[in-house]
Motif scaffolding. Structure first.
Motif, mmCIF file in Angstrom:
data_model
loop_
_atom_site.group_PDB
_atom_site.id
_atom_site.type_symbol
_atom_site.label_atom_id
_atom_site.label_comp_id
_atom_site.label_asym_id
_atom_site.label_seq_id
_atom_site.Cartn_x
_atom_site.Cartn_y
_atom_site.Cartn_z
ATOM 1 N N LEU A 57 -61.336 71.945 -43.120
ATOM 2 C CA LEU A 57 -61.234 71.159 -44.357
ATOM 3 C C LEU A 57 -61.199 72.064 -45.584
ATOM 4 C CD1 LEU A 57 -63.705 68.211 -43.581
ATOM 5 C CD2 LEU A 57 -61.216 68.057 -43.821
ATOM 6 N N ILE A 58 -62.039 73.108 -45.590
ATOM 7 C CA ILE A 58 -62.053 74.049 -46.722
ATOM 8 C C ILE A 58 -60.719 74.782 -46.809
ATOM 9 C CG2 ILE A 58 -63.112 76.166 -47.603
ATOM 10 C CD1 ILE A 58 -65.770 75.185 -46.436
ATOM 11 N N THR A 59 -60.199 75.218 -45.664
ATOM 12 C CA THR A 59 -58.904 75.916 -45.642
ATOM 13 C C THR A 59 -57.798 75.032 -46.197
ATOM 14 O OG1 THR A 59 -59.600 77.182 -43.699
ATOM 15 C CG2 THR A 59 -57.240 77.096 -44.161
ATOM 16 N N LEU A 60 -57.765 73.780 -45.756
ATOM 17 C CA LEU A 60 -56.751 72.839 -46.241
ATOM 18 C C LEU A 60 -56.868 72.650 -47.744
ATOM 19 C CD1 LEU A 60 -54.501 70.788 -45.627
ATOM 20 C CD2 LEU A 60 -56.295 69.097 -45.158
ATOM 21 N N TYR A 61 -58.091 72.499 -48.238
ATOM 22 C CA TYR A 61 -58.312 72.281 -49.672
ATOM 23 C C TYR A 61 -57.848 73.497 -50.481
ATOM 24 C CZ TYR A 61 -60.682 71.514 -54.108
ATOM 25 O OH TYR A 61 -60.949 71.364 -55.434
#
Length: 476
Positions: free
Chosen positions: A151-155
């Motif tokens: 999720l952090i990578t996508l954000y």
């Protein structure tokens, strides 16, 4: 979030769909049609480009992410993947280049924003591949870290994309994504762990304290901002934010959490029922013992040849009662305690017919005769007695079985003590040993989790069982 990976394909799709929708809508709303009618051709083309270029990028994302890559995952055909990917690439490059140059954004045929977007998209897949190889093991049971990292990578990658394509969207989009959305997510997480969960646990004073602490924190931030920039607008914005937080975000997130808890409760209930049904089915299979039935029938046949029909009739009647119980009442959720007791008595009496006049076998069965009202799940007592006759009787060696059954107001108590005669590995009953008892353990845990006591002890000579169950009142 813990038990399995999140549905990232759907998350990625919805995130990018909403993001591009906001970009295109804000670009359309930013058009001043009175000004456009008097503006130069390049200005008009630029406004059109701010709509067409995001639409083209979104179309390329849709075909790659939702069509081409999923098809490759299913059929594994690399040729199709390469051909369709190149087709999407060249079509989107031609469209974006045409509007990029026509809108005077630049005259470089290799648009930096486009190729950086492609690089970001490929980087995301490379990072996901690395995460899958490093974080996910075959026996992993907790996916929390994996889900958070993805999720952090996508954000972060979407944030980089917005910075790289800043000329094609309004600053409002970047502000919403970089500040407003993280703030909302932070409030929702804060609410879940420090307000909602405390309130659900009955710690309402602590929940209220954290609630007002959050409101005070936001108020302090906007007051400090208003003082620093010397503007009352920041104060008004702060008041609006606090109102939205109190009357929209927190109530909406609470409703979402409550619905999620209800959903989990329904899943747990269904899971318990499925486990209970499986245990009941397995238990019924273990109870259909053809060896016992044939032995009983042979015993009755031998008795009929030796003496008058009185004993034979008694045996047949008891066997008939047991068969009726197995076919009808055993499928019910609860039955009267007296019926369970009656089945147990019939079972012991029928076994006594089989081993009558065997001097080396001693059977003791103590029970209270008074009728007791109450309801209990069927076939919880008999398996222990059946196990005693199955493994505790030998016609060649000294054997004993001692049974004590006490049915009281609101509880039933069974004690079984028997000798042990180990089955030979060639015996058909050898593999079935313990299956019935294990099913009873499982059923007791499901049906009477805090209302039963089961003690089992054994040594080389004897086997002992104590079972106590608190059952339901008949009129409850």
């Amino acid at each position: 979030m813990k038990e399995k990976p999140l549905p990232f394909k759907q998350i990625e799709w919805w995130l990018m769909s909403i993001l591009f929708l906001i970009i295109i809508l804000t670009n359309i709303l930013n058009i001043n049609f009175d000004y456009i009618s008097r503006a130069s051709e390049s200005v008009v083309f630029r406004h059109i480009a701010n709509i067409v270029i995001p639409l083209t990028l979104f179309g390329a994302f849709y075909f790659m992410h939702m069509k081409i890559i999923p098809n490759f995952s299913r059929d594994g055909k690399k040729a199709k993947l390469i051909i369709y990917s190149l087709l999407v690439f060249f079509i989107s490059v031609i469209i974006c280049t045409t509007f990029y140059i026509g809108a005077d954004y630049g005259d470089h045929p290799f648009m930096p924003f486009y190729f950086s977007t492609v690089a970001l998209y490929l980087s995301y897949f490379i990072l996901v591949y690395i995460y899958n190889k490093i974080i996910i093991a075959e026996d992993i049971r907790d996916f929390t870290i994996y889900n958070i990292i993805r999720l952090i990578t996508l954000y972060v990658l979407v944030m980089v994309f917005l910075f790289r394509t800043q000329k094609f969207h309004q600053d409002l989009v970047l502000i919403l994504y970089a500040m407003v959305i993280p703030a909302i997510v932070a409030v929702v997480i804060y609410n879940y762990f420090l307000i909602y969960n405390y309130k659900k646990a009955g710690r309402k004073s602590e929940a209220r304290a954290y609630y007002w602490l959050l409101a005070s924190l936001f108020a302090t931030i906007f007051i400090v901002m208003a003082i620093n920039i010397r503007s009352g607008t920041a104060l008004l914005v702060g008041i609006a934010v606090i109102i939205v937080m109190i009357f929209v975000i927190i109530p909406a997130s609470n409703a979402m959490f409550a619905k999620y808890d209800k959903f989990l409760g329904q899943i747990n209930t269904l899971s318990v029922k499925v486990n209970q049904g499986t245990a009941n089915m397995d238990f019924l299979r273990s109870q259909i013992n053809p060896h016992f039935l044939f032995n009983a029938l042979n015993t009755l046949y031998g008795t009929a040849l030796q003496e008058t029909a009185e004993r034979t009739g008694e045996g047949i009647q008891k066997l008939g009662d047991m068969m009726r119980f197995m076919l009808h009442e055993n499928n019910q959720e609860n039955i009267p305690v007296e019926r369970e007791k009656e089945y147990l008595v019939n079972y012991v009496d029928l076994q006594m017919l089989r081993i009558k006049d065997q001097e080396n076998i001693e059977i003791t069965f103590n029970r209270n005769e008074a009728a007791i009202g109450g309801m209990i799940a069927p076939m919880l007592l008999v398996p222990f007695v059946e196990n005693a006759f199955k493994h505790g009787i030998s016609f060649q060696k000294k054997s004993w079985i001692k049974i004590s059954l006490r049915c009281l107001d609101g509880s039933v108590h069974l004690d079984v003590n028997n000798s042990i005669h180990r089955k030979d590995q060639e015996d058909p009953e050898y593999k079935a040993s313990g299956i019935g008892l294990e099913n009873v353990r499982q059923r007791l845990k499901l049906l009477y989790p805090d209302e039963h006591e089961l003690i089992i002890r054994e040594n080389d000579l004897e086997f002992f069982v104590h079972l106590s169950i608190k059952y339901k009142n008949l009129h409850a």
